[in-house]
Design a protein around this motif. Structure first.
Motif, PDB file in Angstrom:
ATOM      1  N   TYR A 125      33.361  46.930  48.223  1.00  0.00           N
ATOM      2  CA  TYR A 125      34.106  46.560  46.986  1.00  0.00           C
ATOM      3  C   TYR A 125      34.714  45.366  47.449  1.00  0.00           C
ATOM      4  O   TYR A 125      35.272  44.405  46.335  1.00  0.00           O
ATOM      5  CB  TYR A 125      35.278  47.335  46.681  1.00  0.00           C
ATOM      6  N   VAL A 182      35.555  42.038  44.694  1.00  0.00           N
ATOM      7  CA  VAL A 182      37.027  41.913  44.237  1.00  0.00           C
ATOM      8  C   VAL A 182      37.346  40.418  44.741  1.00  0.00           C
ATOM      9  O   VAL A 182      38.055  39.637  44.075  1.00  0.00           O
ATOM     10  CB  VAL A 182      37.925  42.735  45.038  1.00  0.00           C
ATOM     11  N   LEU A 202      30.881  44.929  41.019  1.00  0.00           N
ATOM     12  CA  LEU A 202      31.686  46.045  41.391  1.00  0.00           C
ATOM     13  C   LEU A 202      31.336  47.338  40.308  1.00  0.00           C
ATOM     14  O   LEU A 202      31.078  48.479  40.800  1.00  0.00           O
ATOM     15  CB  LEU A 202      33.276  45.689  40.674  1.00  0.00           C
TER      16      LEU A 202
END
Length: 71
Positions: free
Chosen positions: A3, A7, A44
């Motif tokens: 992730y 991000v 994501l």
């Protein structure tokens, strides 16, 4: 780290889109920021879907036991 990259793309894209007021002749910085935010969001979502489906498929192996019945 699955992730983290997504991000990071969203954060860098948001900074370019909302905070940078530089005009470059050949490149629209706001558009680059928007593209990075969209790419990070897609990344994501793909990671979330991959994690959800892989958790569903995991099967815990069970040992085969023969039970003896004592009479």
């Amino acid at each position: 780290m699955r992730y983290g990259g997504a991000v990071a793309l969203v954060v860098i894209g948001a900074i370019l889109y909302f905070a940078v007021n530089v005009e470059v002749q050949a490149v629209d910085i706001s558009l680059v920021g928007l593209i990075l935010m969209i790419a990070g969001a897609v990344w994501l979502v793909i990671n979330l879907i991959a994690d959800a489906t892989s958790r569903r498929r995991r099967v815990v192996p069970v040992e085969d036991r023969e039970e003896t019945i004592e009479e």
